[in-house]
Design a protein around this motif. Structure first.
Motif, PDB file in Angstrom:
ATOM      1  N   PRO A  30       0.875  -1.079  -0.020  1.00  0.00           N
ATOM      2  CA  PRO A  30      -0.076   0.068  -0.143  1.00  0.00           C
ATOM      3  C   PRO A  30       0.804   1.290  -0.146  1.00  0.00           C
ATOM      4  O   PRO A  30       2.138   1.271   0.441  1.00  0.00           O
ATOM      5  N   ARG A  31       0.199   2.240  -0.762  1.00  0.00           N
ATOM      6  CA  ARG A  31       1.066   3.648  -0.737  1.00  0.00           C
ATOM      7  C   ARG A  31       0.539   4.378   0.566  1.00  0.00           C
ATOM      8  O   ARG A  31      -0.386   4.231   1.339  1.00  0.00           O
ATOM      9  N   PRO A  32       1.611   5.480   1.078  1.00  0.00           N
ATOM     10  CA  PRO A  32       1.180   6.110   2.253  1.00  0.00           C
ATOM     11  C   PRO A  32       0.098   6.995   1.980  1.00  0.00           C
ATOM     12  O   PRO A  32       0.052   7.577   0.988  1.00  0.00           O
ATOM     13  N   ARG A  33      -0.479   7.672   3.008  1.00  0.00           N
ATOM     14  CA  ARG A  33      -1.601   8.476   2.992  1.00  0.00           C
ATOM     15  C   ARG A  33      -0.972   9.978   2.718  1.00  0.00           C
ATOM     16  O   ARG A  33       0.039  10.254   3.365  1.00  0.00           O
ATOM     17  N   ALA A  34      -1.721  10.657   2.239  1.00  0.00           N
ATOM     18  CA  ALA A  34      -1.524  12.019   1.615  1.00  0.00           C
ATOM     19  C   ALA A  34      -1.743  12.906   2.817  1.00  0.00           C
ATOM     20  O   ALA A  34      -2.468  12.612   3.489  1.00  0.00           O
ATOM     21  N   GLY A  35      -0.844  13.646   3.149  1.00  0.00           N
ATOM     22  CA  GLY A  35      -0.760  14.582   4.231  1.00  0.00           C
ATOM     23  C   GLY A  35      -0.430  13.958   5.676  1.00  0.00           C
ATOM     24  O   GLY A  35      -0.447  14.654   6.671  1.00  0.00           O
ATOM     25  N   ALA A  36       0.195  12.736   5.569  1.00  0.00           N
ATOM     26  CA  ALA A  36       0.674  11.995   6.971  1.00  0.00           C
ATOM     27  C   ALA A  36       1.945  12.625   7.531  1.00  0.00           C
ATOM     28  O   ALA A  36       2.541  13.266   6.461  1.00  0.00           O
ATOM     29  N   PRO A  37       2.103  12.582   8.606  1.00  0.00           N
ATOM     30  CA  PRO A  37       3.400  13.364   9.224  1.00  0.00           C
ATOM     31  C   PRO A  37       4.631  12.466   8.746  1.00  0.00           C
ATOM     32  O   PRO A  37       4.453  11.398   8.335  1.00  0.00           O
ATOM     33  N   SER A  38       5.711  13.301   8.461  1.00  0.00           N
ATOM     34  CA  SER A  38       6.909  12.678   8.011  1.00  0.00           C
ATOM     35  C   SER A  38       7.776  12.187   9.057  1.00  0.00           C
ATOM     36  O   SER A  38       8.764  11.333   8.620  1.00  0.00           O
ATOM     37  N   LYS A  39       7.861  12.618  10.260  1.00  0.00           N
ATOM     38  CA  LYS A  39       8.642  12.244  11.343  1.00  0.00           C
ATOM     39  C   LYS A  39       7.841  12.562  12.817  1.00  0.00           C
ATOM     40  O   LYS A  39       6.673  12.891  12.555  1.00  0.00           O
ATOM     41  N   VAL A  40       8.470  12.041  13.533  1.00  0.00           N
ATOM     42  CA  VAL A  40       8.026  12.250  15.042  1.00  0.00           C
ATOM     43  C   VAL A  40       7.952  13.648  15.536  1.00  0.00           C
ATOM     44  O   VAL A  40       8.675  14.365  15.251  1.00  0.00           O
ATOM     45  N   PRO A  41       6.907  14.107  16.423  1.00  0.00           N
ATOM     46  CA  PRO A  41       7.124  15.501  16.901  1.00  0.00           C
ATOM     47  C   PRO A  41       8.099  15.740  17.803  1.00  0.00           C
ATOM     48  O   PRO A  41       8.875  14.885  18.343  1.00  0.00           O
TER      49      PRO A  41
END
Length: 530
Positions: A30-41
């Protein structure tokens, strides 16, 4: 002399198998969701930026309560673990109860005060995470094998017991590859673990859950194991410190799967942590009665050591070229050592390193002293479940019906593609490299070497470059102690690092060098920082 035609054919077949599997996986994933975070806060609680040594001291002095510290780490895990999938089972309620007992103990302590507590319980009240392949009483103990779902550990692994006796409080267990035999922490029981610096990248394996949680600030110290780089690769990819100790110093007991053949000779259990000052006390605790063999209390004068640097393996057909940023980072270490300590760092070429992967594979497959060969990987996959025939398992995977990962199926297929007996050439290369490093390092030599050709790869990319772990694996066969050290971040914001290698039983040299490099290059960096 060189590799035989059969051995070169084996390399080609293995590479072809892995390339096909990678393409299949890429097409079907599956492909990653659009707008998902790229790294941890980023970390906001300052307690999470103290070393275990500092936390223990503040808890003993009643400047912090253990409950306060444990709760801070629980909060951080609950914040980042939905992104990372690093901790696969927690024991938060029990940990808070144990922390409350610690605080009562400290309030009631009268005999000897703080110094007595530090001697008897050096990690009193400090949170700990544990690789799921180690037995932690009451926690899952499956190594990601679906057929073992529901299996709980009834006792603690020896090294875990040592850390608990020193006062550490386990928060839970962390993810591994299926049966710990891959460089990415992914299995069909718990799923895929992600890298805190870039969620689309791997945290490595097999101690990848530990590396991810530690790098993401969800733990301060952890337990890992290393038979081909399984501490060092995750520490590199996640920007933390880790130590593969001299073999037979720390007990390897209580792990799944157990060793067979000669594998016990190459496996090391060791500490993983965000701060270099925690490595030595953790190693001392984990080693228990064997700690004296390492003379860890003996001071190390870095100015009196002999330093060497090997920038790459010489261009092996098995491995990728080393990333230029890693070569530059290692060069900066050399320049800093020379300028600051006044030492001369000698750059070397070790041609035998080109054969790191086939040497590792050869020795991992050797029988024990009684002539009993190691247990086949396909048999380990079938433990507690149905018989595994790798070609059929691949078909099932393509139909979405297999309970095993692509990596495990690929490894089982590679076992079937093993041609004939290895040549004496590989034995000769290993013996030559072993002699050369023994003479080179002695009791006062330290060698710098890249931990991996790539920065943290994209998820599943290791399927396409399956032999790159040779940069770590060769040192398991040589039995040398190594500390993995972070060296800041790359242009892409991914961790850089270097392996620091010493002679057998000279672990204190690499630990002292790690402390120095942490001060010089900043050590672990908060992955959430801009």
């Amino acid at each position: 002399m060189s590799l035989s035609r059969i051995e070169r054919l084996q390399v080609w077949v293995m590479s072809a198998i892995m390339a096909v599997l990678y393409v299949l996986f890429w097409l079907l994933s599956p492909r990653p969701r659009a707008g998902a975070p790229s790294k941890v806060p980023p970390i906001t609680n300052p307690l999470l930026k103290l070393s275990a040594t500092q936390l223990a001291q503040k808890i003993r002095r009643r400047e912090l309560s253990s409950v306060e510290v444990v709760q801070a780490y629980i909060d951080r895990i609950q914040e980042v673990n939905p992104l990372l999938n690093a901790m696969v089972k927690d024991r938060f309620s029990a940990a808070l109860q144990e922390a409350a007992q610690v605080d009562i103990l400290i309030e009631e302590e009268t005999a000897g005060g703080e110094e007595a507590l530090a001697e008897r319980l050096p990690l009193l009240g400090v949170p700990l995470s544990v690789k799921e392949s180690f037995a932690l009483q009451g926690m899952p103990h499956t190594s990601g094998l679906p057929s073992k779902a529901g299996v709980l550990a009834s006792v603690d692994a020896p090294n875990v017991a040592n850390l608990k006796r020193a006062g550490a409080i386990p928060l839970g267990v962390t993810n591994t590859p299926e049966l710990c035999m891959w460089s990415e922490s992914h299995n069909r029981l718990y799923g895929l673990t992600r890298n805190p610096y870039s969620l689309d990248r791997t945290p490595g394996g097999s101690s990848g859950g530990e590396g991810s949680l530690l790098g993401g600030g969800g733990s301060v110290i952890g337990v890992g194991s290393d038979i081909g780089g399984s501490i060092r690769m995750p520490c590199f990819f996640n920007g933390i410190f880790g130590h593969k100790n001299t073999p037979y110093i720390v007990s390897n007991g209580g792990q799944l799967p157990p060793c067979s053949g000669l594998q016990e000779d190459y496996l090391s259990t060791g500490p993983m942590c965000r701060y270099a000052e925690d490595l030595l006390p953790m190693l001392k605790i984990m080693a228990g009665p064997n700690a004296h063999k390492l003379s860890l209390s003996e001071p190390v004068d870095l100015k009196k050591l002999r330093f060497f640097s090997v920038p790459h393996d010489g261009g092996s057909p098995y491995t990728s070229p080393v990333d230029k940023q890693l070569i530059q980072a290692q060069r900066q270490v050399v320049e800093h050592l020379e300028a600051d300590l006044g030492v001369r760092v000698q750059e070397l070429r070790l041609p035998e390193l080109k054969y790191g992967h086939p040497i590792w594979e050869l020795f991992m497959g050797l029988p024990d002293k009684d002539g009993k060969p190691p247990q086949p990987f396909s048999e380990l996959m079938a433990e507690g479940g149905s018989t595994v025939w790798p070609p059929w398992e691949l078909v099932k995977w393509m139909l979405g019906r297999s309970s095993h990962t692509m990596a495990s199926i690929g490894l089982a297929l590679s076992e079937m593609a093993h041609f004939g007996k290895p040549s004496q050439f590989l034995l000769q290369q290993k013996e030559a490299l072993e002699r050369r490093l023994e003479e080179l390092l002695g009791t006062d030599g330290v060698l710098l070497y890249p931990p991996h050709p790539h920065l943290a790869p994209k998820h599943h990319h290791p399927l396409f470059t399956p032999f790159n772990f040779a940069y770590t694996g060769i040192f398991n066969i040589l039995g040398l102690p190594i500390t993995q050290c972070p060296l800041g971040l790359s242009q892409e914001g991914l961790p850089l690092g270097v392996q620091v290698v010493a002679g057998k039983l000279q672990d204190r040299l690499t630990l002292a060098t790690a402390l120095y490099l942490e001060k010089a290059f900043g050590g672990w960096r908060d992955p959430g920082d801009p």
